[in-house]
Design an enzyme around this catalytic site. Structure first.
Site, PDB file in Angstrom:
ATOM      1  N   LYS A  85     -55.435  85.182 -45.432  1.00 36.44           N
ATOM      2  CA  LYS A  85     -54.414  85.288 -46.477  1.00 36.44           C
ATOM      3  C   LYS A  85     -54.417  86.580 -47.280  1.00 36.44           C
ATOM      4  CE  LYS A  85     -57.554  81.904 -48.414  1.00 36.44           C
ATOM      5  NZ  LYS A  85     -58.230  81.737 -47.116  1.00 36.44           N
ATOM      6  N   TYR A 120     -67.510  78.790 -40.239  1.00 36.04           N
ATOM      7  CA  TYR A 120     -66.263  78.019 -40.209  1.00 36.04           C
ATOM      8  C   TYR A 120     -65.131  78.943 -39.779  1.00 36.04           C
ATOM      9  CZ  TYR A 120     -62.384  75.103 -41.866  1.00 36.04           C
ATOM     10  OH  TYR A 120     -61.223  74.356 -41.961  1.00 36.04           O
ATOM     11  N   ASP A 155     -64.517  87.121 -37.004  1.00 35.19           N
ATOM     12  CA  ASP A 155     -63.657  86.364 -37.917  1.00 35.19           C
ATOM     13  C   ASP A 155     -63.758  87.033 -39.281  1.00 35.19           C
ATOM     14  OD1 ASP A 155     -62.551  84.638 -39.761  1.00 35.19           O
ATOM     15  OD2 ASP A 155     -63.539  82.842 -39.016  1.00 35.19           O
TER      16      ASP A 155
END
Length: 427
Positions: A266, A143, A238
């Protein structure tokens, strides 16, 4: 036990689609009513009903030092005195970029954005602009955020809700997304051969975190690097989950493989909304205003997020023992959970890389999306609710990784093992 959470959920459904602002939070996969959290500190969450939970989500990764970590909260409070957002350059953005370059291999230039989704979306656009090609390869169950191109055979909430054909994603977009099985280099090579000189990038979670925790097979990332070099394809890691969590330099450092572009989420904001993408100079100089690949954002480099992230990353950079501590804690948790399940009449496999971990109810090795989907998700759902009722908050999906913080001590491990033993004896 959850009356206030139930009331809050019913109220939320009147104003928010499904009552949540991110699908996995709805508990649709595991069943029951989502828990509304009021506060958190250290290793614990506290809900609207006053219940206390050991937290193994940690905001899906960034709370690596636990919740309300004092140095970060102090830094944010200090920064707030000077306002929250400027929409102009600040020296703090430069300091943050310099720190990331110091910590992470193969990053010459880096651009701050507002989320991991935005980082991945932008990195793919830059790879396309740099190569002049449109197609890219992703891996089933990975994802990379909810940008259209990434929602083909995706993991995370897409897997949890079994939405494999997402309305709103056009066939024109989907046809440029090529998918291969995770850990299968032969499928990658076949896709490249069938689409010669048309592929801009290969994007991968170097450790899968959205179909449970899935380690890369020995040599797999190295083979991806080789094929990208030989075919002039941009390799994108990623590292929204793995960045600064598995090592100060992320998965690139851990596995000794350098990507051309890397995306972050984050954790570089200490848990505040933020993301970034960076990499080799000749690729990143395609980004406007240096180049013609356009990407922008008013809140990019937000001073609160930059201050929080700069504080946290400095602590991680200065304290290599932090990663040794996380490894000891996570290793202890894994081995003791394996022992706790030993009396169970059902099979269990535990995957772990550093402070990322997942439990799969199966006899088989879980090394890709297909094997993750074949596990006993109903048993996971029972385990999830058993833990929740006994003060342990796990990811509410069989397809999500656990994230362990330095705030987890022997006390929390003992409690988790005790609750798990009780579950093993019940089922």
């Amino acid at each position: 036990m959850y009356e206030n959470s139930r009331k809050q959920f019913e109220r939320a459904k009147l104003s928010i689609p499904g009552g949540v602002n991110s699908p996995v939070r709805a508990f649709k996969s595991v069943g029951g009513t989502p828990i509304f959290i009021k506060s958190a500190e250290g290793a614990y969450l506290f809900d609207e009903d006053g219940n206390k939970y050991i937290d193994y989500i940690n905001s899906w990764g960034p709370m690596i030092m636990g919740h309300a970590y004092q140095p970060v909260t102090d830094a944010v409070h200090e920064q707030m005195k000077g306002s929250f957002s400027f929409g102009t350059p600040t020296s703090l953005e430069t300091e943050m970029a310099e720190l990331i370059k110091e910590m992470v291999p193969n990053i010459d230039l880096i651009r701050m954005v507002n989320s991991g989704t935005e980082a991945c979306m932008s990195a793919l656009r830059v790879a396309r602009g740099y190569t002049g090609n449109n197609k890219f390869i992703k891996f089933d169950g990975c994802y990379h955020g909810h940008a259209d191109a990434f929602l083909v055979n995706a993991g995370s909430g897409v897997a949890t809700l079994e939405i494999q054909h997402v309305p709103g994603v056009t066939s024109a977009v989907a046809q440029d997304t090529l998918t291969a099985a995770y850990n299968n280099i032969e499928e990658v090579q076949e896709l490249i051969a069938a689409n010669k000189n048309e592929i801009a990038a290969i994007i991968i979670e170097p450790v899968g975190g959205n179909m449970g925790c899935i380690p890369p097979a020995p040599g797999f990332l190295q083979e991806l690097r080789k094929v990208c070099d030989s075919e002039n394809i941009v390799l994108i890691f990623d590292e929204v989950m793995t960045g600064f969590r598995l090592a100060a330099g992320g998965a690139q450092e851990l596995y000794g493989v350098q990507a051309d572009l890397v995306t972050f989420g984050k954790i570089i904001g200490g848990g505040l909304p933020v993301g970034a993408y960076g990499g080799r100079r000749e690729i990143m100089e395609c980004v406007a205003p240096a180049g013609k690949v356009y990407q922008a954002g008013t809140l990019s480099g937000n001073p609160l997020a930059m201050r929080a992230g700069y504080t946290l990353l400095n602590i991680l950079n200065d304290g290599p023992d932090i990663y040794k501590e996380l490894e000891r804690t996570a290793s202890s948790l894994q081995s003791r959970l394996q022992q706790a399940f030993s009396s169970a009449k059902f099979p269990v496999t535990i995957n772990r890389v550093g402070s990322m971990m997942s439990i799969h109810f199966t006899n088989n090795q879980v090394n890709d999306y297909e094997s993750a989907k074949s596990t006993d998700t109903e048993m996971f759902n029972k385990y999830f609710h058993h833990c929740l009722q006994n003060g342990i908050y796990l990811p509410p999906s069989a397809f999500e990784s656990w994230f362990i913080s330095t705030a987890i001590t022997q006390k929390e491990i003992d409690k988790t093992v005790e609750v798990t033993k009780a579950f093993a004896n019940l089922c």
